[in-house]
Design a protein around this motif. Structure first.
Motif, PDB file in Angstrom:
ATOM      1  N   THR A 283     -32.797   1.546  -0.633  1.00 13.63           N
ATOM      2  CA  THR A 283     -31.501   1.147  -0.078  1.00 13.63           C
ATOM      3  C   THR A 283     -31.599   1.074   1.436  1.00 13.63           C
ATOM      4  O   THR A 283     -32.499   1.674   2.060  1.00 13.63           O
ATOM      5  N   VAL A 284     -30.617   0.393   2.030  1.00 16.80           N
ATOM      6  CA  VAL A 284     -30.566   0.291   3.492  1.00 16.80           C
ATOM      7  C   VAL A 284     -30.280   1.654   4.104  1.00 16.80           C
ATOM      8  O   VAL A 284     -30.806   1.998   5.172  1.00 16.80           O
ATOM      9  N   ASP A 285     -29.442   2.451   3.450  1.00 19.37           N
ATOM     10  CA  ASP A 285     -29.112   3.776   3.981  1.00 19.37           C
ATOM     11  C   ASP A 285     -30.353   4.652   4.089  1.00 19.37           C
ATOM     12  O   ASP A 285     -30.526   5.389   5.068  1.00 19.37           O
ATOM     13  N   GLU A 286     -31.241   4.592   3.086  1.00 15.59           N
ATOM     14  CA  GLU A 286     -32.487   5.361   3.150  1.00 15.59           C
ATOM     15  C   GLU A 286     -33.348   4.889   4.317  1.00 15.59           C
ATOM     16  O   GLU A 286     -33.959   5.704   5.015  1.00 15.59           O
ATOM     17  N   ALA A 287     -33.395   3.589   4.512  1.00 18.11           N
ATOM     18  CA  ALA A 287     -34.183   3.045   5.627  1.00 18.11           C
ATOM     19  C   ALA A 287     -33.608   3.485   6.964  1.00 18.11           C
ATOM     20  O   ALA A 287     -34.344   3.840   7.895  1.00 18.11           O
ATOM     21  N   LYS A 288     -32.273   3.482   7.099  1.00 12.35           N
ATOM     22  CA  LYS A 288     -31.642   3.916   8.347  1.00 12.35           C
ATOM     23  C   LYS A 288     -31.898   5.394   8.611  1.00 12.35           C
ATOM     24  O   LYS A 288     -32.161   5.802   9.748  1.00 12.35           O
ATOM     25  N   ALA A 327     -40.385 -13.938   5.528  1.00  9.20           N
ATOM     26  CA  ALA A 327     -40.067 -14.444   6.864  1.00  9.20           C
ATOM     27  C   ALA A 327     -39.384 -13.373   7.717  1.00  9.20           C
ATOM     28  O   ALA A 327     -39.648 -13.259   8.920  1.00  9.20           O
ATOM     29  N   ALA A 328     -38.494 -12.574   7.114  1.00  7.19           N
ATOM     30  CA  ALA A 328     -37.789 -11.552   7.878  1.00  7.19           C
ATOM     31  C   ALA A 328     -38.756 -10.486   8.394  1.00  7.19           C
ATOM     32  O   ALA A 328     -38.673 -10.046   9.551  1.00  7.19           O
ATOM     33  N   VAL A 329     -39.683 -10.073   7.550  1.00 11.12           N
ATOM     34  CA  VAL A 329     -40.687  -9.081   7.963  1.00 11.12           C
ATOM     35  C   VAL A 329     -41.605  -9.665   9.028  1.00 11.12           C
ATOM     36  O   VAL A 329     -41.983  -8.992   9.989  1.00 11.12           O
ATOM     37  N   ALA A 330     -41.962 -10.943   8.892  1.00 10.82           N
ATOM     38  CA  ALA A 330     -42.820 -11.601   9.890  1.00 10.82           C
ATOM     39  C   ALA A 330     -42.124 -11.654  11.249  1.00 10.82           C
ATOM     40  O   ALA A 330     -42.735 -11.375  12.288  1.00 10.82           O
ATOM     41  N   PRO A 344     -34.434  -1.032  10.571  1.00  7.53           N
ATOM     42  CA  PRO A 344     -34.493  -1.459   9.161  1.00  7.53           C
ATOM     43  C   PRO A 344     -34.368  -2.967   9.015  1.00  7.53           C
ATOM     44  O   PRO A 344     -33.492  -3.593   9.606  1.00  7.53           O
ATOM     45  N   VAL A 345     -35.277  -3.555   8.260  1.00  9.40           N
ATOM     46  CA  VAL A 345     -35.327  -5.006   8.039  1.00  9.40           C
ATOM     47  C   VAL A 345     -34.982  -5.285   6.577  1.00  9.40           C
ATOM     48  O   VAL A 345     -35.566  -4.673   5.675  1.00  9.40           O
ATOM     49  N   ASN A 346     -34.065  -6.198   6.351  1.00  4.67           N
ATOM     50  CA  ASN A 346     -33.687  -6.573   4.980  1.00  4.67           C
ATOM     51  C   ASN A 346     -34.681  -7.615   4.484  1.00  4.67           C
ATOM     52  O   ASN A 346     -34.473  -8.810   4.589  1.00  4.67           O
ATOM     53  N   GLY A 347     -35.803  -7.139   3.947  1.00  2.26           N
ATOM     54  CA  GLY A 347     -36.877  -8.031   3.526  1.00  2.26           C
ATOM     55  C   GLY A 347     -36.611  -8.676   2.184  1.00  2.26           C
ATOM     56  O   GLY A 347     -35.622  -8.392   1.498  1.00  2.26           O
ATOM     57  N   GLN A 348     -37.516  -9.551   1.817  1.00  5.84           N
ATOM     58  CA  GLN A 348     -37.389 -10.292   0.560  1.00  5.84           C
ATOM     59  C   GLN A 348     -37.448  -9.373  -0.652  1.00  5.84           C
ATOM     60  O   GLN A 348     -36.820  -9.637  -1.678  1.00  5.84           O
TER      61      GLN A 348
END
Length: 425
Positions: A283-288, A327-330, A344-348
């Motif tokens: 989840t995004v919260d874990e990444a944050k 693309a987002a990670v790149a 935090p990056v919302n990757g594919q």
């Protein structure tokens, strides 16, 4: 207000019963829907599973990148994500991983193993790892690992699995024998012998005689084809190829420089490469939360170790921007300085944190060094489009019975003359 109402209701036996029922329903809803969400989140990092063997998303991504780079080295060109999708490259790679996982699962069930010495002997005997003296060369070994974006531990693990798969497959098909009828037929074909009887007639035993005209004519009529001389022709050929029509001197420096800017990183140099690590989250919260801990002083690797992420699963390899599927990670990776860590990056494939371990700068040969090559390329492309127009001009002049040699001279082209050409060329 709601809490006060609940307190007042809980002062009577009926109110206590109602409040108890409500809290019971609330606890039951958490037990059902809350736990279900937890279990639905499980396995997001798994692309496929075969028995107890799981194929992780990172493993699939690594295999996809390796196959993509292998195809680009083989074709000596770039393969875009769209082209890879048309080739169904992702499905091909996943199918191969599933097949390997099925064999690995059977190997595990049978309890097969291979010693470290066997793996070491296989590596030492591999010609790809030998130096000029024919012996194992550590530098050549490291170079192959770098070219395949892998490390020694991962390579040794792959070698172990490969040897076990090979042994299992040999056990299945190694004992197959050819049918007896086939072996007998091949033996007869290879070893057949024959007895030949012949008589030698000496030349002095023959009586020479001059044939008459009738016999000569009959002999000639029966064998006319043997006395026919082939027809020969002189041919003038005019090849309309891009090389023949290309005029590099007509290409301006401005056009050549524009083309140079389009292809300079792929044709005349090496694009920027970065050694990237990424940590994936559910989840995004874990990444944050992990990002805040890293900002507070905890290292990227320490957070990964706490989450039981192996070192090899962090490593994406040394990639260019175009080689990265997401693309987002790149974008995040190529916007960071060395040793920096992204937000935090919302990757594919879900939220990730990205860390850049090393940066190889872009290298490009200067325009002045490759200007002639670029102009020749543009001239060939222009000539390719001009072939049809030139052909029509030649046909118009040929219709007026003008010789091809004169036509070529008028158009500034070089005609070739071939003497003594027969019907077979």
């Amino acid at each position: 207000m709601m809490m006060q109402g609940l307190r007042r209701a809980g002062q009577t036996w009926l109110g206590k019963l109602i409040v108890g029922i409500l809290f019971g329903l609330l606890i039951l809803s958490f037990a059902v829907w809350g736990i279900a969400d937890i279990f639905r989140g499980y396995g997001r990092s798994t692309a496929a599973s075969v028995g107890s063997t799981e194929i992780g998303v990172e493993q699939l991504r690594f295999a996809y990148q390796n196959e993509l780079q292998r195809l680009m080295r083989q074709t000596r060109g770039q393969i875009t994500p769209e082209t890879a999708r048309q080739l169904r490259l992702d499905q091909i790679v996943l199918s191969r991983l599933v097949a390997d996982a099925a064999i690995d699962e059977r190997v595990r069930q049978l309890g097969l193993g291979v010693s470290d010495d066997t793996i070491a002997d296989a590596i030492r005997s591999n010609p790809a790892f030998r130096g000029p003296d024919g012996q194992f060369n550590r530098g050549a070994f490291d170079a192959v690992l770098r070219d395949n974006n892998t490390n020694e531990a991962r390579f040794l693990a792959d070698q172990r699995k490969g040897l076990l798969r090979e042994h299992l497959q040999e056990g299945l098909v190694g004992g197959i024998a050819a049918p007896t009828a086939l072996k007998e037929a091949m033996h007869r074909f290879a070893n057949e012998t024959r007895s030949v009887e012949y008589v030698i007639v000496p030349a002095e035993g023959l009586t020479a005689g001059a044939p008459d005209e009738t016999a000569l004519q009959k002999f000639f009529d029966e064998r006319k084809s043997a006395f026919r001389a082939p027809e020969f022709r002189t041919i003038i050929a005019l090849a309309l190829t891009p090389n023949a029509l290309a005029k590099p001197d007509a290409i301006s420096d401005a056009d050549a420089r524009k083309r140079y800017e389009e292809i300079k990183t792929t044709r005349f140099g090496a694009p920027e490469r970065r050694a990237v690590r990424q940590m994936r989250f559910a989840t995004v919260d874990e990444a944050k939360a992990a990002s805040e801990r890293i900002k507070a002083g905890t290292s990227f690797e320490a957070v990964a170790a706490e989450r039981n992420i192996a070192e090899k699963d962090l490593d994406m390899g040394r990639l260019t921007r175009r080689e990265m599927i997401d693309a987002a990670v790149a974008d995040a990776a190529f916007a960071l300085e060395k040793d920096a860590i992204s937000e935090p990056v919302n990757g594919q494939f879900g939220p990730v944190l990205v860390k850049v371990v090393d940066v190889e700068p872009e290298y490009v040969r200067p325009f002045e060094e490759v200007a002639a090559e670029v102009k020749l390329e543009l001239a060939r492309a222009a000539a390719q489009n001009a072939i049809r127009d030139t052909y029509n001009k030649i046909e118009d002049q040929r219709a007026s019975a003008k010789p091809l040699g004169e036509i070529a001279q008028g158009l500034g082209l070089a005609a070739q003359t071939f003497d003594g050409v027969d019907a077979q060329g």
